[in-house]
Design a protein around this motif. Structure first.
Motif, mmCIF file in Angstrom:
data_model
loop_
_atom_site.group_PDB
_atom_site.id
_atom_site.type_symbol
_atom_site.label_atom_id
_atom_site.label_comp_id
_atom_site.label_asym_id
_atom_site.label_seq_id
_atom_site.Cartn_x
_atom_site.Cartn_y
_atom_site.Cartn_z
ATOM 1 N N LYS A 127 0.781 -1.343 0.048
ATOM 2 C CA LYS A 127 -0.061 -0.006 -0.224
ATOM 3 C C LYS A 127 0.811 1.404 -0.068
ATOM 4 C CE LYS A 127 -3.882 -2.129 2.484
ATOM 5 N NZ LYS A 127 -4.234 -2.128 3.796
ATOM 6 N N GLY A 128 2.026 1.177 0.322
ATOM 7 C CA GLY A 128 3.274 2.110 0.151
ATOM 8 C C GLY A 128 2.941 2.947 1.524
ATOM 9 N N GLU A 129 2.483 2.409 2.659
ATOM 10 C CA GLU A 129 2.458 3.069 3.926
ATOM 11 C C GLU A 129 4.031 2.858 4.509
ATOM 12 O OE1 GLU A 129 -2.183 1.645 4.877
ATOM 13 O OE2 GLU A 129 -0.610 0.724 5.727
ATOM 14 N N GLU A 130 4.171 3.638 5.425
ATOM 15 C CA GLU A 130 5.416 3.780 5.892
ATOM 16 C C GLU A 130 5.791 3.019 7.126
ATOM 17 O OE1 GLU A 130 7.761 7.161 5.404
ATOM 18 O OE2 GLU A 130 7.719 6.809 3.597
ATOM 19 N N GLU A 142 10.604 0.163 5.531
ATOM 20 C CA GLU A 142 11.583 0.974 4.816
ATOM 21 C C GLU A 142 11.817 0.548 3.517
ATOM 22 O OE1 GLU A 142 15.151 2.397 7.145
ATOM 23 O OE2 GLU A 142 16.255 1.624 5.396
ATOM 24 N N LYS A 143 11.252 1.166 2.545
ATOM 25 C CA LYS A 143 11.299 0.542 1.223
ATOM 26 C C LYS A 143 12.689 0.939 0.592
ATOM 27 C CE LYS A 143 9.215 0.853 -3.285
ATOM 28 N NZ LYS A 143 8.065 1.329 -4.232
ATOM 29 N N ALA A 150 12.650 -3.210 4.375
ATOM 30 C CA ALA A 150 12.987 -3.880 5.648
ATOM 31 C C ALA A 150 12.090 -3.441 6.925
ATOM 32 C CB ALA A 150 14.280 -3.034 6.017
ATOM 33 N N VAL A 151 11.970 -4.239 7.742
ATOM 34 C CA VAL A 151 10.911 -3.670 8.834
ATOM 35 C C VAL A 151 11.857 -3.356 10.159
ATOM 36 C CG1 VAL A 151 8.957 -4.568 10.148
ATOM 37 C CG2 VAL A 151 9.326 -5.425 7.827
ATOM 38 N N LEU A 152 11.517 -2.224 10.523
ATOM 39 C CA LEU A 152 12.280 -1.732 11.926
ATOM 40 C C LEU A 152 11.188 -1.504 12.839
ATOM 41 C CD1 LEU A 152 13.162 -0.036 9.090
ATOM 42 C CD2 LEU A 152 15.071 0.389 10.656
ATOM 43 N N GLY A 161 11.819 -8.261 3.652
ATOM 44 C CA GLY A 161 11.179 -9.205 2.773
ATOM 45 C C GLY A 161 12.267 -8.978 1.516
ATOM 46 N N TYR A 162 12.281 -10.017 0.640
ATOM 47 C CA TYR A 162 13.056 -10.023 -0.457
ATOM 48 C C TYR A 162 12.887 -11.026 -1.504
ATOM 49 C CZ TYR A 162 15.244 -14.223 1.634
ATOM 50 O OH TYR A 162 15.443 -15.280 2.399
ATOM 51 N N LYS A 163 13.033 -10.692 -2.697
ATOM 52 C CA LYS A 163 12.932 -11.770 -3.594
ATOM 53 C C LYS A 163 14.203 -12.192 -4.200
ATOM 54 C CE LYS A 163 8.282 -10.282 -5.634
ATOM 55 N NZ LYS A 163 7.797 -9.365 -6.772
ATOM 56 N N ASP A 164 15.285 -11.498 -4.312
ATOM 57 C CA ASP A 164 16.315 -12.068 -4.801
ATOM 58 C C ASP A 164 17.217 -12.949 -3.970
ATOM 59 O OD1 ASP A 164 16.520 -10.989 -7.208
ATOM 60 O OD2 ASP A 164 16.992 -8.784 -6.621
ATOM 61 N N ILE A 165 17.627 -14.063 -4.333
ATOM 62 C CA ILE A 165 18.171 -15.071 -3.444
ATOM 63 C C ILE A 165 19.968 -14.634 -3.171
ATOM 64 C CG2 ILE A 165 18.424 -17.227 -2.765
ATOM 65 C CD1 ILE A 165 15.521 -16.711 -3.214
#
Lengths: 527, 328
Positions: A127-130, A142-143, A150-152, A161-165
């Motif tokens: 949603k783009g929320e901070e 943190e996008k 990242a979640v802080l 959260g990531y997609k690349d391995i």
């Protein structure tokens, strides 16, 4: 022949002096001197007439070739009749699957980054929320990029959260080191290409390689490579090369294992499952079916992986042997019954001739087919089957010979030499078999020669229908049997054409020789 | 003459009787378990009679329950009455199936026989009049090659060249894919088109013997005294050959041609099987391989009758055509 003086005395014919004299010194002898002419025995005359017939000689040479081919060929050939050949063939086997990771994965540094928090953070991220609140705790999102956030809490990163391995290669970096992975991913997307983890400094270049002092320690990619086998672990080197191939859109690539064995892999993309499947080409031994003519197999191999040329040789042997035995049986029975019938005449003749008529009327092809099908039902051993085949063919064929012999004897027995034997008081059996039969022999030989061709065709036809000579024995007929398979008919000409040509050549040769013999035996024939 | 014919017919009937006996005996020699297995198979079919009933019925049909001699007489009698039983494989009365398939075989046989005649007889005459020339040799070799060709090999070659490489004909079958869409004429042409290769096969395989027969007889006639007389009279060679010699050659030819007329019905087993044409030959081949006793027996007796008829016809024609033959 008529202008030549025929002499049938045998005494002089072997004298070389006379023969030599005949050509050179004609005028030394008086006109009516026997030595002026070359003296030939009846046999030699026949031979001479025979060898003058070019067609017959051609036939004879073909026959000689076929005999050598069939009877000596099997000894010369390095292969056995039933020897099966194998070849190494590449068989593709499913080896690994590659999935492009399209979903977020999460990594936590803190137990509070649980599944629900992950889901919430993902929602907030899309949603783009901070920030979001969960269970009274405020989390900041943190996008870093479209596929990394990242979640802080309280300013420290608890998870991302990531997609690349990140695939770690260096041994001194732990498998799931949070700082390293996060640092690498962030460096990959961010402007800062350097990051610090484990008190070491790494750089990430544009190709997703993580370097430490210029040495690659890890690489980042979005592909997940999984082996389809439980017990096979896929080496990092393989993964790298596979990914390279994927990025360049290669359809296949080669990979050499650590033990030096090279395999070929083909990559196919399954759009529905959004995954690549990697198939490993593995060499395995298969029966060498229908392989085209080569140096090892001059005529290729047949549907059972057997050498065609060798089969052809053994097939010729079977066809010829069957032909000879059948014709021998026919003639044996035929001469006995024909001789008795012709000599005695009267009711014996009548009886035997009616039996001959009956045999003539029995439809032989249907009979043979039914007997063949019957032997199939009984599962008769192929060897015994061959024996039965010969007996049946011989037993069905004798009436023709009997008729011929009888006809000849009917006319011969009225001749003077038979009256002489009677006057001389010679035994009946001796009269038939010593005086009559030898006079029938020429005709008999002609019929037998022609009959050989016919018998070979019959046998081949039966074998072709699968009712005569059976596998594992070869016969020219059952070799051609393969054309019942339309694919063989159209594609594998080397399977059936040679056998057919052999068959045709042999039968034609027998017929030509028989024809030549008839002409040679018949003194009325003028050449 | 009439007496002769009657005598020959009677002898033929006796021979047929014995041939039928041999065929029957052969069938009796088939394992008895064979009938049992057929009965078992049939009793398995849904809504069928029980195994025992089938066994009894099948055995009774061929008098298997009686001794071989009485059984034979019983069977032969029903056979003579025209009751040929029901075909096991085709599940219709034998005679019905026979009627279905005999005509295509006959057409095939008749057409190929016609071509055989118009090829073999002129060639034979030409070969004889040019005896021992290159022409004679080449004709003889071609004829011998035809005789020596195994049917299946020649048919396979034809298929390879004309069906596969050139694509002019279908590989198998009597009718094409769109047969049902064609009008009557189209259907006839379609069938004719499919019969070309089988007929070519039959002609090539069988014209050789007739050609050689013609040649031999022509040679014999050409050596006769009356031909020398004709030449001495100063007749043209053309007239000698076609007026005097050929007419006399016709005697044995007519005999043998007449004798082979019944054979036109016997079907070409191998050729029909190879080309998948549902004629009497192919159908009986399937019956024989499939163990259809009623149809096989019928076919074999039918063939025996044809052979006898052929011999009879040849003998009678021989007496009729050749005025020199007098029958006591």
């Amino acid at each position: 022949m008529s202008d030549e003086k025929k002499k049938t005395s045998v005494n002089d014919s072997d004298n070389p002096e006379v023969k030599a004299a005949a050509g050179e010194t004609n005028d030394q002898y008086s006109l009516n001197d026997d030595r002026r002419v070359k003296v030939l025995s009846p046999g030699a005359l026949v031979a001479k007439r025979f060898f003058r017939n070019r067609l017959a000689v051609t036939g004879l040479s073909v026959l000689i070739f076929m005999f050598i081919f069939s009877f000596l060929g099997g000894l010369v050939s390095p292969y056995g009749q039933k020897e099966i050949f194998y070849r190494n063939d590449v068989v593709d086997k499913e080896y690994a699957s590659v999935v492009v990771n399209e979903e977020f994965r999460y990594m936590a540094n803190d137990p509070s980054f649980s599944g629900l928090v992950q889901a919430k953070s993902y929602l907030a991220f899309t949603k783009g929320e901070e920030s979001f609140v969960y269970n009274g705790v405020t989390y900041t999102v943190e996008k870093d990029a479209d596929d990394l956030f990242a979640v802080l809490t309280n300013g420290s990163v608890i998870g991302f959260g990531y997609k690349d391995i990140v695939n770690i290669e260096a041994d001194d970096i732990p498998e799931n080191d949070f700082d390293f992975i996060y640092g690498a991913l962030k460096a990959m997307v961010g402007e800062e290409k350097e990051f610090t983890a484990l008190d070491r400094t790494f750089t990430v270049n544009g190709e997703g390689e993580v370097l430490e002092d210029g040495k690659q320690v890890a690489y980042i990619s979005r592909f997940i490579v999984k082996s389809v086998f439980q017990d096979v672990t896929i080496s990092k080197r393989f993964k790298e090369e596979l990914e390279e191939a994927l990025e360049t859109n290669d359809k296949d690539f080669f990979f050499t294992e650590d033990d030096g064995v090279e395999y070929e892999y083909t990559i196919t993309y399954d759009a529905y499952r959004k995954s690549y499947s990697v198939r490993q080409g593995k060499e395995s031994q298969v029966i060498d079916k229908y392989s085209p003519p080569s140096k090892d197999h001059w005529l290729g191999t047949d549907g059972n992986g057997m050498d065609m040329l060798t089969r052809l040789m053994y097939g010729g042997r079977v066809s010829l042997i069957i032909g000879f035995i059948v014709v021998f049986i026919e003639s044996f029975i035929g001469v006995i019954f024909g001789g008795i019938s012709g000599y005695f005449g009267g009711w014996v003749d009548n009886l035997i001739m009616r039996v001959v008529d009956i045999f003539y009327c029995i439809p032989s092809t249907p009979l043979l087919i039914i007997l063949g099908a019957m032997m199939d039902a009984y599962n008769v051993d192929p060897k015994i089957r061959m024996l039965y085949l010969m007996l049946i063919l011989g037993f069905l064929g004798w009436p023709g010979v009997a008729r011929l012999v009888r006809g000849q004897i009917l006319s011969l027995r009225e001749q003077e030499f038979m009256t002489a034997t009677e006057a001389g008081g010679i035994r009946v059996s001796r009269r038939i078999f010593r005086h009559l039969i030898p006079n029938v022999i020429p005709q008999l030989i002609v019929t037998m020669t022609m009959g050989l061709g016919g018998t070979i065709i019959t046998e081949a036809t039966l074998s072709f229908l699968g009712l005569g000579v059976r596998f594992p024995f070869a016969s020219w007929g059952n070799i051609i049997n393969d054309v019942n398979n339309t694919f063989v008919l159209t594609t594998y000409l080397f399977i059936w054409i040679p056998a057919g040509v052999c068959l045709l050549a042999t039968v034609l040769a027998f017929n030509l020789v028989g024809d030549g013999l008839r002409d040679a035996f018949d003194p009325k024939m003028k050449r | 003459m009439r007496k002769y014919i009657v005598k020959r017919v009677l002898i033929s009937v006796v021979i047929l009787f014995f041939v039928a006996f041999i065929i029957y005996a052969l069938m009796r020699c088939l394992p008895t378990s064979y009938i049992e297995s057929v009965a078992r198979q049939r009793s398995m079919a849904p809504g069928s009679k029980s195994y025992e009933e089938w066994l009894a019925q099948l055995s009774a049909q061929y008098n298997m329950d009686k001794g071989i001699i009485t059984g034979f007489f019983g069977w032969f009698w029903t056979f003579l009455k025209g009751d040929f039983g029901d075909s096991w494989k085709w599940t219709v009365p034998v005679i019905e199936k026979f009627n279905d398939v005999i005509w295509i075989s006959f057409i095939m046989g008749a057409v190929s026989f016609f071509f055989e005649l118009i090829i073999a007889i002129p060639l034979g005459v030409v070969a004889a009049t040019h005896q021992n020339t290159r022409l004679d040799y080449s004709i003889s070799v071609v004829a011998l090659a035809g005789i020596s060709f195994p049917t299946f090999f020649f048919a396979s070659l034809l298929k390879l060249v004309f069906s596969v490489k050139l694509g002019w004909f279908d590989l198998y079958g009597l009718v094409g894919r769109n047969y049902n869409q064609l009008d009557t004429w189209g259907q006839i042409l379609d069938k004719a088109h499919h019969l070309v290769l089988p007929i070519v096969t039959l002609v090539v395989i069988s014209f050789g013997s007739l050609m050689r027969y013609t040649r031999t007889n022509m040679l014999e006639v050409l050596n006769a005294d009356y031909i020398r007389t004709a030449r001495a009279k100063g007749l043209s060679e053309r007239k000698v050959i076609y007026h005097h010699a050929f007419r006399n050659t016709l005697i044995p030819i007519v005999t043998i041609v007449g004798g082979s007329l019944p054979g036109l019905f016997s079907g070409a087993l191998i050729t029909e099987t190879l080309f998948g044409i549902n004629g009497i030959g192919f159908v009986s081949y399937q019956s024989m391989v499939g163990g259809d006793i009623p149809f096989s027996m019928f076919y074999m007796v039918f063939l025996a009758v044809l052979t006898l008829l052929g011999n009879l016809l040849a003998d009678i024609l021989y007496a009729v055509v050749d005025p020199r033959v007098r029958i006591a």
